[in-house]
Motif scaffolding. Structure first.
Motif, PDB file in Angstrom:
ATOM      1  N   MET A  84      43.519  45.168  53.271  1.00 13.63           N
ATOM      2  CA  MET A  84      42.350  45.439  52.463  1.00 13.63           C
ATOM      3  C   MET A  84      41.343  44.304  52.674  1.00 13.63           C
ATOM      4  O   MET A  84      41.592  43.162  52.338  1.00 13.63           O
ATOM      5  N   ASP A  85      40.213  44.610  53.259  1.00 14.84           N
ATOM      6  CA  ASP A  85      39.172  43.608  53.477  1.00 14.84           C
ATOM      7  C   ASP A  85      38.388  43.392  52.200  1.00 14.84           C
ATOM      8  O   ASP A  85      38.100  44.317  51.459  1.00 14.84           O
ATOM      9  N   ARG A  86      38.036  42.132  51.962  1.00 18.28           N
ATOM     10  CA  ARG A  86      37.230  41.800  50.785  1.00 18.28           C
ATOM     11  C   ARG A  86      35.793  41.598  51.206  1.00 18.28           C
ATOM     12  O   ARG A  86      35.512  41.152  52.306  1.00 18.28           O
ATOM     13  N   ASP A  87      34.905  41.884  50.300  1.00 11.69           N
ATOM     14  CA  ASP A  87      33.485  41.663  50.504  1.00 11.69           C
ATOM     15  C   ASP A  87      33.253  40.164  50.731  1.00 11.69           C
ATOM     16  O   ASP A  87      33.651  39.345  49.903  1.00 11.69           O
ATOM     17  N   PRO A  88      32.593  39.783  51.842  1.00 11.23           N
ATOM     18  CA  PRO A  88      32.371  38.358  52.112  1.00 11.23           C
ATOM     19  C   PRO A  88      31.608  37.638  51.001  1.00 11.23           C
ATOM     20  O   PRO A  88      31.884  36.473  50.712  1.00 11.23           O
ATOM     21  N   ALA A  89      30.653  38.305  50.362  1.00  9.60           N
ATOM     22  CA  ALA A  89      29.896  37.678  49.275  1.00  9.60           C
ATOM     23  C   ALA A  89      30.824  37.387  48.091  1.00  9.60           C
ATOM     24  O   ALA A  89      30.743  36.334  47.466  1.00  9.60           O
ATOM     25  N   LYS A  90      31.718  38.319  47.784  1.00  9.22           N
ATOM     26  CA  LYS A  90      32.672  38.133  46.688  1.00  9.22           C
ATOM     27  C   LYS A  90      33.619  36.986  47.007  1.00  9.22           C
ATOM     28  O   LYS A  90      33.906  36.145  46.161  1.00  9.22           O
ATOM     29  N   ARG A  91      34.082  36.931  48.241  1.00  6.56           N
ATOM     30  CA  ARG A  91      34.989  35.860  48.646  1.00  6.56           C
ATOM     31  C   ARG A  91      34.289  34.508  48.547  1.00  6.56           C
ATOM     32  O   ARG A  91      34.863  33.534  48.063  1.00  6.56           O
ATOM     33  N   SER A  92      33.038  34.433  48.975  1.00  9.34           N
ATOM     34  CA  SER A  92      32.282  33.178  48.887  1.00  9.34           C
ATOM     35  C   SER A  92      32.133  32.744  47.442  1.00  9.34           C
ATOM     36  O   SER A  92      32.259  31.560  47.120  1.00  9.34           O
ATOM     37  N   PHE A  93      31.860  33.697  46.559  1.00 12.45           N
ATOM     38  CA  PHE A  93      31.731  33.382  45.137  1.00 12.45           C
ATOM     39  C   PHE A  93      33.059  32.884  44.585  1.00 12.45           C
ATOM     40  O   PHE A  93      33.108  31.877  43.874  1.00 12.45           O
ATOM     41  N   ASP A  94      34.131  33.563  44.908  1.00 12.28           N
ATOM     42  CA  ASP A  94      35.466  33.144  44.442  1.00 12.28           C
ATOM     43  C   ASP A  94      35.795  31.740  44.932  1.00 12.28           C
ATOM     44  O   ASP A  94      36.303  30.913  44.179  1.00 12.28           O
ATOM     45  N   ASP A  95      35.514  31.467  46.195  1.00 11.56           N
ATOM     46  CA  ASP A  95      35.766  30.140  46.754  1.00 11.56           C
ATOM     47  C   ASP A  95      34.938  29.084  46.037  1.00 11.56           C
ATOM     48  O   ASP A  95      35.426  27.996  45.739  1.00 11.56           O
ATOM     49  N   LEU A  96      33.683  29.403  45.742  1.00 10.41           N
ATOM     50  CA  LEU A  96      32.806  28.471  45.035  1.00 10.41           C
ATOM     51  C   LEU A  96      33.345  28.172  43.644  1.00 10.41           C
ATOM     52  O   LEU A  96      33.396  27.016  43.223  1.00 10.41           O
ATOM     53  N   VAL A  97      33.778  29.201  42.942  1.00  4.66           N
ATOM     54  CA  VAL A  97      34.330  29.009  41.593  1.00  4.66           C
ATOM     55  C   VAL A  97      35.563  28.110  41.658  1.00  4.66           C
ATOM     56  O   VAL A  97      35.704  27.171  40.869  1.00  4.66           O
ATOM     57  N   LEU A  98      36.452  28.351  42.601  1.00  2.21           N
ATOM     58  CA  LEU A  98      37.651  27.523  42.735  1.00  2.21           C
ATOM     59  C   LEU A  98      37.295  26.071  43.042  1.00  2.21           C
ATOM     60  O   LEU A  98      37.887  25.147  42.491  1.00  2.21           O
ATOM     61  N   ARG A  99      36.321  25.862  43.916  1.00  4.30           N
ATOM     62  CA  ARG A  99      35.941  24.498  44.298  1.00  4.30           C
ATOM     63  C   ARG A  99      35.252  23.741  43.170  1.00  4.30           C
ATOM     64  O   ARG A  99      35.441  22.545  43.032  1.00  4.30           O
ATOM     65  N   GLU A 100      34.450  24.424  42.379  1.00  2.00           N
ATOM     66  CA  GLU A 100      33.579  23.735  41.432  1.00  2.00           C
ATOM     67  C   GLU A 100      34.013  23.768  39.969  1.00  2.00           C
ATOM     68  O   GLU A 100      33.426  23.081  39.154  1.00  2.00           O
ATOM     69  N   THR A 101      35.024  24.521  39.628  1.00  2.00           N
ATOM     70  CA  THR A 101      35.450  24.565  38.232  1.00  2.00           C
ATOM     71  C   THR A 101      35.965  23.192  37.786  1.00  2.00           C
ATOM     72  O   THR A 101      36.613  22.485  38.564  1.00  2.00           O
ATOM     73  N   PRO A 102      35.669  22.784  36.556  1.00  2.00           N
ATOM     74  CA  PRO A 102      36.172  21.496  36.077  1.00  2.00           C
ATOM     75  C   PRO A 102      37.659  21.543  35.708  1.00  2.00           C
ATOM     76  O   PRO A 102      38.275  20.504  35.469  1.00  2.00           O
ATOM     77  N   ASP A 103      38.223  22.751  35.679  1.00  2.00           N
ATOM     78  CA  ASP A 103      39.643  22.893  35.357  1.00  2.00           C
ATOM     79  C   ASP A 103      40.498  22.424  36.529  1.00  2.00           C
ATOM     80  O   ASP A 103      40.084  22.466  37.678  1.00  2.00           O
ATOM     81  N   ALA A 104      41.706  22.013  36.237  1.00  2.00           N
ATOM     82  CA  ALA A 104      42.636  21.559  37.277  1.00  2.00           C
ATOM     83  C   ALA A 104      43.317  22.777  37.896  1.00  2.00           C
ATOM     84  O   ALA A 104      44.395  23.182  37.465  1.00  2.00           O
ATOM     85  N   VAL A 105      42.699  23.353  38.916  1.00  2.00           N
ATOM     86  CA  VAL A 105      43.286  24.499  39.611  1.00  2.00           C
ATOM     87  C   VAL A 105      44.197  23.963  40.708  1.00  2.00           C
ATOM     88  O   VAL A 105      43.758  23.249  41.609  1.00  2.00           O
ATOM     89  N   ILE A 106      45.474  24.309  40.584  1.00  2.00           N
ATOM     90  CA  ILE A 106      46.483  23.858  41.544  1.00  2.00           C
ATOM     91  C   ILE A 106      47.322  25.072  41.930  1.00  2.00           C
ATOM     92  O   ILE A 106      47.822  25.782  41.058  1.00  2.00           O
ATOM     93  N   LEU A 107      47.472  25.297  43.215  1.00  2.00           N
ATOM     94  CA  LEU A 107      48.338  26.368  43.699  1.00  2.00           C
ATOM     95  C   LEU A 107      49.509  25.735  44.428  1.00  2.00           C
ATOM     96  O   LEU A 107      49.327  24.784  45.202  1.00  2.00           O
ATOM     97  N   THR A 108      50.699  26.249  44.169  1.00  3.36           N
ATOM     98  CA  THR A 108      51.885  25.713  44.831  1.00  3.36           C
ATOM     99  C   THR A 108      52.617  26.806  45.590  1.00  3.36           C
ATOM    100  O   THR A 108      52.496  27.994  45.294  1.00  3.36           O
TER     101      THR A 108
END
Length: 64
Positions: A1-25
């Motif tokens: 399933m391909d994702r919309d590139p604009a949606k993916r860019s937004f998701d990536d931006l949110v992950l990078r810039e959120t002040p919350d401690a987002v950690i994936l293991t």
């Protein structure tokens, strides 16, 4: 399933810039993603954290 590139860019931006401690293991507890919030809270850069065991980064030595 391909994702919309604009949606993916937004998701990536949110992950990078959120002040919350987002950690994936990975299932073995090694850090796969370490966000800027995690860096601000725990003091490790993503370059230092990725590949390390999460427990080693966030649990104080006297609590292990």
């Amino acid at each position: 399933m391909d994702r919309d590139p604009a949606k993916r860019s937004f998701d990536d931006l949110v992950l990078r810039e959120t002040p919350d401690a987002v950690i994936l293991t990975l299932p073995d507890g090694r850090v796969r993603y370490w966000g800027k919030g995690a860096e601000a809270i725990f003091g490790y850069t993503d370059g230092e954290a990725v590949g390390q065991l999460l427990e080693d980064l966030v649990v104080p030595a006297d609590r292990k």
